[in-house]
Write an enzyme that holds these catalytic residues in place. Structure first.
Site, PDB file in Angstrom:
ATOM      1  N   LYS A 186     -18.675   4.586  31.483  1.00  0.00           N
ATOM      2  CA  LYS A 186     -18.047   5.780  30.901  1.00  0.00           C
ATOM      3  C   LYS A 186     -16.553   5.793  31.217  1.00  0.00           C
ATOM      4  O   LYS A 186     -15.724   6.113  30.354  1.00  0.00           O
ATOM      5  CB  LYS A 186     -18.738   7.053  31.410  1.00  0.00           C
ATOM      6  N   GLN A 231     -23.782  13.356  36.222  1.00  0.00           N
ATOM      7  CA  GLN A 231     -24.717  12.254  35.967  1.00  0.00           C
ATOM      8  C   GLN A 231     -26.103  12.589  36.537  1.00  0.00           C
ATOM      9  O   GLN A 231     -26.232  12.978  37.696  1.00  0.00           O
ATOM     10  CB  GLN A 231     -24.175  10.958  36.594  1.00  0.00           C
ATOM     11  N   ASP A 281     -22.342  17.035  27.558  1.00  0.00           N
ATOM     12  CA  ASP A 281     -23.706  16.512  27.446  1.00  0.00           C
ATOM     13  C   ASP A 281     -24.576  17.416  26.569  1.00  0.00           C
ATOM     14  O   ASP A 281     -25.638  17.006  26.110  1.00  0.00           O
ATOM     15  CB  ASP A 281     -24.367  16.472  28.836  1.00  0.00           C
TER      16      ASP A 281
HETATM   17  N1  GUN Z   1     -28.606  10.114  32.770  1.00  0.00           N
HETATM   18  C1  GUN Z   1     -29.151   9.346  31.785  1.00  0.00           C
HETATM   19  N2  GUN Z   1     -28.612   9.658  30.590  1.00  0.00           N
HETATM   20  C2  GUN Z   1     -27.725  10.628  30.800  1.00  0.00           C
HETATM   21  C3  GUN Z   1     -26.841  11.363  29.946  1.00  0.00           C
HETATM   22  O1  GUN Z   1     -26.770  11.194  28.732  1.00  0.00           O
HETATM   23  N3  GUN Z   1     -26.061  12.287  30.581  1.00  0.00           N
HETATM   24  C4  GUN Z   1     -26.126  12.511  31.909  1.00  0.00           C
HETATM   25  N4  GUN Z   1     -25.336  13.443  32.419  1.00  0.00           N
HETATM   26  N5  GUN Z   1     -26.929  11.858  32.725  1.00  0.00           N
HETATM   27  C5  GUN Z   1     -27.717  10.913  32.169  1.00  0.00           C
END
Ligand code: GUN
Length: 281
Positions: A52, A96, A119
Site C-alpha cells: 500500500k 489493517q 475501507d
Molecule cells: N485485511 C485484509 N484485507 C483488508 C482490507 O481490505 N482492508 C483492511 N483494512 N484490512 C484488510
C-alpha cells in the site's frame, strides 16, 4: 479455455491515470495522503501494508505507516486514530485487519472519521452501502465489480454466488452485485450442498480463505470466476480456486497472483483520492 482477467494490466492502467489525476489535484491545492495503521507482526499484513505504501509513492501521494506493538492497549490505538482524524495531511485512514485478539476491532473502526474511512468499514458507510446509497465502497468488492464491468460481463438478472460472508469481502460484494441487479446467494462454511449453489453461478466470487477450494466440478461452464484468495502453500501463493482445471470450464477467471489483489490496491488509491476531493484539501 477461460479468458484471463488480468488485474495487473488493469491496475497498471489505473496507476497511470491516477498519477495524472494526482498532479491535477495538487495543482488545485488538493494533496491526498493515506495513513495505514498496522498493529503487531502478522507477516501477511506486513506485506499488504508495504504494498500500500509503494502504491502511494508510485502515484505521488503522501503516505504514512504507523506501526504499533501487538500489546498496545485499546485506548492508545484509538488515540493514534484520533490524531490521524485531526491531521490535515491525512485524507484517508486504513486500520489493517485483523487486529491482535486483545483489541476491539469494531471499536477501533468506529473511531475512524467516516469521511476518512477509505475501507468503507465504518458502520455509517457500511450502512449506506446496505441501503443502496452512495458511499465509499470496500476496496476488494469494488475491484471485483470494476473487473466485471471492464470485461463487459452482463450482470442484470444473472445468478451471482458469493462464497464467504466476511464484512471485508463477502457481504459488501453481495450488496454491490445486488445493486447491479444480480440474483445473489451468499454461501459460507455452514452451507449445505455448496456445489449445488456454486454450479448455478454465472458470477462466482470465491472469498473463503482455503487454498484451491473451488474445484472444476463446482463451476458452471462459461461462468466468471473471481478469486479473492491469497493463500501460501509450500512457499507459493495460490487462490481459493483450483486454477488450471477451473480455467478449462469457466468463461472468465482471475489469476492469483496478478488478479483481484492488484485491483484492491488500485481501489484503495481511488478511495483515497475521492476522500481528498471530498475534504477539499
Ligand atoms: N485485511 C485484509 N484485507 C483488508 C482490507 O481490505 N482492508 C483492511 N483494512 N484490512 C484488510
Amino acid at each position: 479455455m477461460a479468458i484471463i482477467l488480468s488485474g495487473k494490466e488493469l491496475s497498471d492502467r489505473l496507476t497511470a491515470e491516477q498519477t495524472e489525476r494526482v498532479k491535477e489535484l495538487k495543482a488545485q491545492g488538493i494533496h491526498p495522503g493515506l495513513a495505514v495503521v498496522l498493529v503487531g507482526e502478522d507477516p501477511a499484513s506486513q506485506i499488504y501494508v508495504r504494498n500500500k505504501g509503494i502504491a502511494c509513492e508510485t502515484i505521488g501521494i503522501h503516505s504514512e505507516t504507523i506501526r504499533l506493538p501487538g500489546d498496545i492497549g485499546q485506548e492508545k490505538l484509538e488515540e493514534t486514530i484520533q490524531k490521524l482524524n485531526e491531521d490535515r495531511k491525512i485524507s484517508g485512514i486504513l486500520v489493517q485487519l485483523p487486529l491482535p485478539r486483545n483489541l476491539d476491532e469494531d471499536a477501533a473502526l468506529a473511531t475512524v472519521l467516516p469521511e476518512k474511512d477509505v475501507d468503507g468499514f465504518h458502520l455509517t458507510n457500511a450502512g449506506k452501502l446496505f441501503s443502496g446509497r452512495e458511499t465509499v465502497i470496500p476496496c476488494t468488492p469494488k475491484g471485483i465489480l470494476y473487473m466485471l464491468k471492464e470485461a463487459g460481463i452482463p450482470l442484470v438478472g444473472k445468478e451471482a454466488v458469493v462464497v464467504g460472508r466476511s464484512n471485508i469481502v463477502g457481504k459488501p460484494a453481495a450488496m454491490l452485485l445486488l445493486k447491479e441487479h444480480c440474483t445473489v446467494t451468499i454461501c459460507h462454511s455452514r452451507t449445505k450442498n455448496l456445489a449445488e449453489h456454486t454450479r448455478r453461478a454465472d458470477i462466482l466470487v470465491a472469498a473463503i480463505g482455503k487454498p484451491r477450494f473451488i474445484t472444476a466440478d463446482m463451476v458452471k461452464p462459461g461462468a466468471a470466476v473471481m478469486d479473492v484468495g491469497i493463500n501460501r502453500v509450500d512457499g507459493k501463493v495460490v487462490g481459493d480456486v483450483d486454477y488450471e482445471p477451473v480455467a478449462q470450464v469457466a468463461g472468465y477467471i482471475t489469476p492469483v497472483p496478478g488478479g483481484i489483489g492488484k485491483m484492491t490496491i488500485s481501489m484503495l488509491m481511488e478511495n483515497t483520492l475521492e476522500a481528498a476531493c471530498r475534504q477539499g484539501r
